[in-house]
Design a protein around this motif. Structure first.
Motif: not given
Length: 115
Positions: A60-65, A80-87
């Motif tokens: 769902v695009g919240l985490l990426q390799c 892996y690292r998260r792709t966002l800080d807030e939603f």
């Protein structure tokens, strides 16, 4: 929030992924590139469950390799690292709308230097 609203289907998928046990904890812990094994150890999540949650969050695009690193045992492993800080999710329309604040490359570099 930096991103415009995403579709109802995406918002629903994100809600579903985040509704699973450990998903929020994994996102919080993945502020820097982290292996599945390290996330499992740090959070006390069974490794198989950790792999499933990461796959769901990635889909769902919240985490990426972020690439591959050598583990302590000398094996190459994905990190892996998260792709966002807030939603934010709004329920004011006919379906949920998701808005996000994505992580910038500069913010990722600063975070890595602080670790």
């Amino acid at each position: 929030m930096s991103s415009s609203g995403r579709t109802d289907d995406v918002a629903t998928s994100v809600l579903t992924a985040l509704g699973n046990k450990y998903s929020a904890e994994i996102l919080c812990a993945a502020r820097t590139p982290t292996s599945v094994q390290d996330l499992s150890d740090e959070l006390g999540v069974p490794i198989a469950t950790c792999y499933r949650r990461i796959e769901e969050l990635e889909s769902v695009g919240l985490l990426q390799c972020e690439g591959r690193q050598l583990s302590d045992e000398g094996r190459r492993t994905n990190v892996y690292r998260r792709t966002l800080d807030e939603f934010a999710i709004e329920f004011t329309g006919e379906g949920p709308t998701l808005s996000t604040e994505d992580r910038s490359a500069a913010k990722n570099q600063i975070q890595e230097q602080m670790e």
